[in-house]
Scaffold this motif. Structure first.
Motif, PDB file in Angstrom:
ATOM      1  N   GLU A   1       0.733  -1.224  -0.164  1.00 54.73           N
ATOM      2  CA  GLU A   1       0.032   0.086   0.049  1.00 54.73           C
ATOM      3  C   GLU A   1       0.705   1.304   0.002  1.00 54.73           C
ATOM      4  O   GLU A   1       0.401   2.326  -0.562  1.00 54.73           O
ATOM      5  N   SER A   2       1.794   1.204   0.988  1.00 58.51           N
ATOM      6  CA  SER A   2       2.774   2.371   0.928  1.00 58.51           C
ATOM      7  C   SER A   2       4.201   2.115   1.387  1.00 58.51           C
ATOM      8  O   SER A   2       4.280   0.773   2.112  1.00 58.51           O
TER       9      SER A   2
ATOM     10  N   SER B   1       7.737   3.728   3.396  1.00 61.11           N
ATOM     11  CA  SER B   1       8.909   4.604   3.673  1.00 61.11           C
ATOM     12  C   SER B   1       9.925   4.366   3.967  1.00 61.11           C
ATOM     13  O   SER B   1      10.360   3.005   4.002  1.00 61.11           O
TER      14      SER B   1
ATOM     15  N   GLU C   1       2.328  -3.617   9.049  1.00 67.46           N
ATOM     16  CA  GLU C   1       3.527  -2.920   8.685  1.00 67.46           C
ATOM     17  C   GLU C   1       5.039  -3.773   8.870  1.00 67.46           C
ATOM     18  O   GLU C   1       5.150  -4.331   9.847  1.00 67.46           O
TER      19      GLU C   1
ATOM     20  N   PRO D   1       5.118   0.823  -4.303  1.00 71.27           N
ATOM     21  CA  PRO D   1       3.664   0.732  -3.981  1.00 71.27           C
ATOM     22  C   PRO D   1       2.805  -0.109  -5.059  1.00 71.27           C
ATOM     23  O   PRO D   1       2.986   0.206  -6.199  1.00 71.27           O
TER      24      PRO D   1
END
Length: 363
Positions: A19-20, A22, A55, A72
Motif C-alpha cells: 500500500e505504501s 517509507s 507494517e 507501491p
C-alpha cells in the motif's frame, strides 16, 4: 511454559499488496555499513487475515542477489509464522516478505505457449501439451519422491526418462513401428547417458554441489546422494534432445521406406545414418547452447580469472561434463535408432487383405 517450534502449526504463505513505503537509514553495528530499510504497509489479500494491514520491514543491502526492491502496488508473497499454538488474530502470527509475486507472468506465458501450440500443432499440439504435463507430473510425483525416499537417483531418472519417452512419442507419433523404434533408441541412449555420467563424476571428481540449491538441500537432507542427484540431472537434461533425435531419425526412415519399399534393411540404415549426421550437428549445438546460456555468468567470469583455474572449478567442470555427456548420448542415439528403425520398419506387420478391405470401407 514456552511452546516448542516443533509444536507450532504449519501455516501456508499468503499474498499481500504493498500500500505504501517509507525509507529509513540503518547502520550495521558489526560492519559499520549504512543500509536502507523499507517500512512497508501491506494489505493481506488471501487467507484468514484477508483485508487486514500489517507494517513490515524490508532491508536493502545493495546486494541485488538478495534484495527485494518493492514499489507501491506490488503484490508480494508473505511467509507466515505462528507465535502461539492457537491463532485467533493477526497478533498471534508474524509476517515476513518472502518475495515478489511473479506467477501471474508465468501463467501468461504458459497460456500463450499453450494457445500457440494448439493453433499451430492442432491435434498433435494437444497431444504435445498432454505429454509435457505427463513429463512434469512424472518428475514431481515420481522422480522427486523416489530420490527423497532413498531410491537410486540414477535408476530413478532412467526409469522416469523411459516412461516420459513412451508417453510422449506414442502420444505424438501414434502406435506404430516408427514410434517403437524411437522409444527403444531413446531409452538405450538414456542408459548410455547414465553410465557416462557416472564415469564423468568419478574421473572429474565432481562433488554434486554445483550451486546454492545443492547446499540448501544438503542443509535439510544430508543423507541424500548428491553425486547421484547430479547424474540424474544430467540424464533428465539430455532427455528432450534425445527424444527429438530419435523421432527425427525414425520418421525419416519410415518416410523413405514408404516411398520405396524395395529398400533393404541395410539401405534403410544407411539412409538413417545420413539423416542422423545432419541431426547430430544441430542437436549437439542446441544442447551445448542451452548449457552455455544457463551458465552465462560463469562464462563472463572467465574474463576475470586464470583459465586453468576457471576450467577446473567444480561448477564449470559440472556444466561442461553435462553438455558433453548429453552430446555423446545424442551421438549414440543416431546409430542405435537408425539400426532399430531400419529393422522394425522393414519387418513391420503388413495388414492382410481382410484388414485392408475394412479400412477401405471405413474410409
Amino acid at each position: 511454559m514456552p511452546v516448542s517450534a516443533l509444536e507450532m502449526p504449519d501455516l501456508p504463505s499468503e499474498v499481500g499488496k504493498v500500500e505504501s513505503i517509507s525509507y529509513e537509514d540503518v547502520t550495521d553495528g558489526v560492519q559499520s555499513e549504512n543500509n536502507v530499510k523499507q517500512k512497508v504497509l501491506v494489505k493481506i489479500l488471501t487467507g484468514q487475515f484477508k483485508g487486514e494491514e500489517v507494517e513490515l520491514d524490508n532491508m536493502l543491502t545493495s546486494n541485488p542477489a538478495y534484495d527485494i526492491i518493492l514499489n507501491p502496488g506490488d503484490r508480494v508473497i508473505l511467509h507466515v509464522e505462528a507465535k502461539n499454538t492457537e491463532i485467533l488474530s493477526s497478533n498471534d502470527v508474524d509476517f515476513f516478505i518472502a518475495d515478489i509475486k511473479r506467477d501471474n507472468a508465468l501463467w501468461f506465458f504458459g497460456g500463450l505457449f499453450t494457445v500457440l501450440v494448439m493453433i499451430i500443432g492442432k491435434k498433435k499440439g494437444v497431444f504435445s501439451i498432454v505429454s509435457i504435463l505427463a513429463t512434469v507430473a512424472l518428475i514431481f510425483f515420481m522422480l522427486v519422491p523416489m530420490i527423497l525416499n532413498g531410491f537410486c537417483p540414477i535408476a530413478s531418472a532412467v526409469l522416469v526418462g523411459i516412461l516420459s519417452t513412451v508417453i510422449t512419442i506414442y502420444l505424438v507419433a501414434g502406435f506404430n513401428s516408427k514410434s517403437s523404434s524411437a522409444v527403444i533408441g531413446t531409452s538405450l541412449s538414456l542408459i548410455v547417458a547414465g553410465a557416462l555420467s557416472l564415469v564423468a563424476i568419478y574421473l572429474a571428481h565432481l562433488s554434486g554441489f554445483a550451486g546454492e540449491e545443492s547446499m540448501f538441500l544438503y542443509s535439510t537432507r544430508p543423507d541424500l546422494s548428491f553425486k547421484g542427484i547430479l547424474s540424474a540431472s544430467m540424464i533428465i537434461a539430455a532427455l528432450g534432445a534425445l527424444m527429438d533425435t530419435g523421432v527425427s531419425i525414425a520418421s525419416a526412415i519410415n518416410e523413405i521406406y514408404e516411398t520405396d519399399k524395395s529398400l533393404s534393411t541395410r539401405q534403410l540404415f544407411k539412409s538413417g545414418m545420413n539423416v542422423g549426421r545432419d541431426v547430430i550437428g544441430t542437436m549437439s549445438n542446441t544442447l551445448i547452447l542451452v548449457y552455455l546460456g544457463s551458465a552465462l555468468p560463469l562464462v563472463l567470469l572467465s574474463s576475470n580469472i586464470d583459465l586453468q583455474k576457471f576450467f577446473n572449478l567444480n561448477q564449470v567442470a559440472t556444466e561442461i561434463s553435462s553438455a558433453l555427456i548429453g552430446s555423446i548420448a545424442i551421438l549414440a542415439c543416431v546409430p542405435l535408432t537408425a539400426l532399430i528403425s531400419a529393422y522394425l520398419i522393414k519387418h513391420q506387420k503388413k495388414p492382410d487383405k481382410f484388414e485392408m478391405e475394412q479400412i477401405d470401407i471405413t474410409e
